[in-house]
Design a protein around this motif. Structure first.
Motif, PDB file in Angstrom:
ATOM      1  N   PHE A  22      -5.272   4.567  13.728  1.00 33.94           N
ATOM      2  CA  PHE A  22      -5.232   3.599  12.628  1.00 33.94           C
ATOM      3  C   PHE A  22      -4.733   4.251  11.340  1.00 33.94           C
ATOM      4  O   PHE A  22      -3.942   3.661  10.603  1.00 33.94           O
ATOM      5  CB  PHE A  22      -6.620   2.998  12.415  1.00 33.94           C
ATOM      6  N   CYS A  23      -5.170   5.465  11.074  1.00 31.83           N
ATOM      7  CA  CYS A  23      -4.759   6.157   9.841  1.00 31.83           C
ATOM      8  C   CYS A  23      -3.256   6.396   9.814  1.00 31.83           C
ATOM      9  O   CYS A  23      -2.627   6.238   8.773  1.00 31.83           O
ATOM     10  CB  CYS A  23      -5.498   7.481   9.705  1.00 31.83           C
ATOM     11  N   GLU A  24      -2.680   6.765  10.931  1.00 28.68           N
ATOM     12  CA  GLU A  24      -1.234   6.995  10.985  1.00 28.68           C
ATOM     13  C   GLU A  24      -0.473   5.694  10.753  1.00 28.68           C
ATOM     14  O   GLU A  24       0.523   5.672  10.040  1.00 28.68           O
ATOM     15  CB  GLU A  24      -0.848   7.593  12.328  1.00 28.68           C
ATOM     16  N   LYS A  25      -0.966   4.609  11.335  1.00 31.98           N
ATOM     17  CA  LYS A  25      -0.311   3.314  11.135  1.00 31.98           C
ATOM     18  C   LYS A  25      -0.407   2.879   9.683  1.00 31.98           C
ATOM     19  O   LYS A  25       0.548   2.358   9.113  1.00 31.98           O
ATOM     20  CB  LYS A  25      -0.940   2.251  12.035  1.00 31.98           C
ATOM     21  N   LYS A  26      -1.568   3.114   9.065  1.00 34.15           N
ATOM     22  CA  LYS A  26      -1.755   2.753   7.661  1.00 34.15           C
ATOM     23  C   LYS A  26      -0.810   3.550   6.773  1.00 34.15           C
ATOM     24  O   LYS A  26      -0.145   2.984   5.896  1.00 34.15           O
ATOM     25  CB  LYS A  26      -3.209   3.001   7.248  1.00 34.15           C
ATOM     26  N   ASP A  27      -0.715   4.848   7.011  1.00 31.60           N
ATOM     27  CA  ASP A  27       0.183   5.696   6.214  1.00 31.60           C
ATOM     28  C   ASP A  27       1.634   5.278   6.387  1.00 31.60           C
ATOM     29  O   ASP A  27       2.389   5.219   5.411  1.00 31.60           O
ATOM     30  CB  ASP A  27       0.004   7.165   6.598  1.00 31.60           C
ATOM     31  N   ASN A  28       2.028   4.965   7.612  1.00 33.88           N
ATOM     32  CA  ASN A  28       3.407   4.537   7.860  1.00 33.88           C
ATOM     33  C   ASN A  28       3.695   3.210   7.166  1.00 33.88           C
ATOM     34  O   ASN A  28       4.790   3.011   6.630  1.00 33.88           O
ATOM     35  CB  ASN A  28       3.667   4.409   9.358  1.00 33.88           C
ATOM     36  N   THR A  29       2.727   2.307   7.165  1.00 34.47           N
ATOM     37  CA  THR A  29       2.914   1.007   6.517  1.00 34.47           C
ATOM     38  C   THR A  29       3.065   1.174   5.016  1.00 34.47           C
ATOM     39  O   THR A  29       3.958   0.574   4.403  1.00 34.47           O
ATOM     40  CB  THR A  29       1.726   0.080   6.825  1.00 34.47           C
ATOM     41  N   ILE A  30       2.222   1.994   4.419  1.00 30.82           N
ATOM     42  CA  ILE A  30       2.285   2.223   2.978  1.00 30.82           C
ATOM     43  C   ILE A  30       3.619   2.865   2.606  1.00 30.82           C
ATOM     44  O   ILE A  30       4.275   2.467   1.644  1.00 30.82           O
ATOM     45  CB  ILE A  30       1.101   3.083   2.508  1.00 30.82           C
ATOM     46  N   ARG A  31       4.043   3.836   3.392  1.00 32.17           N
ATOM     47  CA  ARG A  31       5.318   4.512   3.137  1.00 32.17           C
ATOM     48  C   ARG A  31       6.477   3.519   3.241  1.00 32.17           C
ATOM     49  O   ARG A  31       7.395   3.515   2.417  1.00 32.17           O
ATOM     50  CB  ARG A  31       5.510   5.657   4.122  1.00 32.17           C
ATOM     51  N   SER A  32       6.441   2.646   4.226  1.00 30.76           N
ATOM     52  CA  SER A  32       7.508   1.655   4.392  1.00 30.76           C
ATOM     53  C   SER A  32       7.547   0.688   3.224  1.00 30.76           C
ATOM     54  O   SER A  32       8.625   0.336   2.739  1.00 30.76           O
ATOM     55  CB  SER A  32       7.305   0.875   5.689  1.00 30.76           C
ATOM     56  N   LEU A  33       6.386   0.251   2.767  1.00 33.44           N
ATOM     57  CA  LEU A  33       6.342  -0.670   1.629  1.00 33.44           C
ATOM     58  C   LEU A  33       6.881  -0.013   0.367  1.00 33.44           C
ATOM     59  O   LEU A  33       7.583  -0.655  -0.426  1.00 33.44           O
ATOM     60  CB  LEU A  33       4.923  -1.167   1.402  1.00 33.44           C
ATOM     61  N   GLN A  34       6.593   1.261   0.184  1.00 35.39           N
ATOM     62  CA  GLN A  34       7.121   1.970  -0.980  1.00 35.39           C
ATOM     63  C   GLN A  34       8.638   2.101  -0.899  1.00 35.39           C
ATOM     64  O   GLN A  34       9.330   1.968  -1.910  1.00 35.39           O
ATOM     65  CB  GLN A  34       6.470   3.350  -1.091  1.00 35.39           C
ATOM     66  N   GLU A  35       9.161   2.331   0.295  1.00 39.10           N
ATOM     67  CA  GLU A  35      10.612   2.420   0.454  1.00 39.10           C
ATOM     68  C   GLU A  35      11.273   1.081   0.166  1.00 39.10           C
ATOM     69  O   GLU A  35      12.329   1.031  -0.472  1.00 39.10           O
ATOM     70  CB  GLU A  35      10.959   2.876   1.871  1.00 39.10           C
ATOM     71  N   VAL A  36      10.664  -0.012   0.602  1.00 39.47           N
ATOM     72  CA  VAL A  36      11.212  -1.343   0.334  1.00 39.47           C
ATOM     73  C   VAL A  36      11.190  -1.631  -1.158  1.00 39.47           C
ATOM     74  O   VAL A  36      12.168  -2.149  -1.729  1.00 39.47           O
ATOM     75  CB  VAL A  36      10.427  -2.418   1.117  1.00 39.47           C
ATOM     76  N   GLU A  37      10.092  -1.281  -1.819  1.00 43.86           N
ATOM     77  CA  GLU A  37       9.982  -1.502  -3.258  1.00 43.86           C
ATOM     78  C   GLU A  37      11.069  -0.713  -4.001  1.00 43.86           C
ATOM     79  O   GLU A  37      11.724  -1.241  -4.902  1.00 43.86           O
ATOM     80  CB  GLU A  37       8.599  -1.076  -3.746  1.00 43.86           C
ATOM     81  N   HIS A  38      11.279   0.527  -3.622  1.00 48.48           N
ATOM     82  CA  HIS A  38      12.306   1.367  -4.252  1.00 48.48           C
ATOM     83  C   HIS A  38      13.692   0.760  -4.040  1.00 48.48           C
ATOM     84  O   HIS A  38      14.501   0.703  -4.969  1.00 48.48           O
ATOM     85  CB  HIS A  38      12.242   2.780  -3.675  1.00 48.48           C
ATOM     86  N   PHE A  39      13.967   0.299  -2.825  1.00 46.10           N
ATOM     87  CA  PHE A  39      15.261  -0.317  -2.523  1.00 46.10           C
ATOM     88  C   PHE A  39      15.483  -1.559  -3.375  1.00 46.10           C
ATOM     89  O   PHE A  39      16.562  -1.758  -3.934  1.00 46.10           O
ATOM     90  CB  PHE A  39      15.343  -0.677  -1.040  1.00 46.10           C
ATOM     91  N   LEU A  40      14.458  -2.406  -3.489  1.00 46.00           N
ATOM     92  CA  LEU A  40      14.606  -3.644  -4.258  1.00 46.00           C
ATOM     93  C   LEU A  40      14.820  -3.357  -5.738  1.00 46.00           C
ATOM     94  O   LEU A  40      15.606  -4.049  -6.395  1.00 46.00           O
ATOM     95  CB  LEU A  40      13.397  -4.549  -4.048  1.00 46.00           C
ATOM     96  N   CYS A  41      14.148  -2.354  -6.278  1.00 48.11           N
ATOM     97  CA  CYS A  41      14.360  -1.991  -7.685  1.00 48.11           C
ATOM     98  C   CYS A  41      15.794  -1.525  -7.907  1.00 48.11           C
ATOM     99  O   CYS A  41      16.432  -1.903  -8.894  1.00 48.11           O
ATOM    100  CB  CYS A  41      13.376  -0.912  -8.107  1.00 48.11           C
TER     101      CYS A  41
END
Length: 57
Positions: A22-41
């Motif tokens: 679960f921890c690995e999935k959570k970290d991967n999800t958070i990292r992906s959301l940050q990458e999407v946010e950076h791309f959109l900015c």
């Protein structure tokens, strides 16, 4: 003759990875959301630059 196989045995035979914790999935999800946010900015900045280019053209 057909033999019954366990799903875990088939996954290991095919060389598939074991399921992540679960921890690995959570970290991967958070990292992906940050990458999407950076791309959109960056995309917003690029659109502003294109609009400015068309205005000044």
């Amino acid at each position: 003759m057909l033999e019954k196989y366990n799903i875990k045995d088939l996954e290991e035979y095919r060389g598939e990875k074991k399921k992540n914790s679960f921890c690995e999935k959570k970290d991967n999800t958070i990292r992906s959301l940050q990458e999407v946010e950076h791309f959109l900015c960056n995309w917003k900045k690029a659109l502003k630059a294109i609009k400015l280019y068309h205005i000044l053209k």
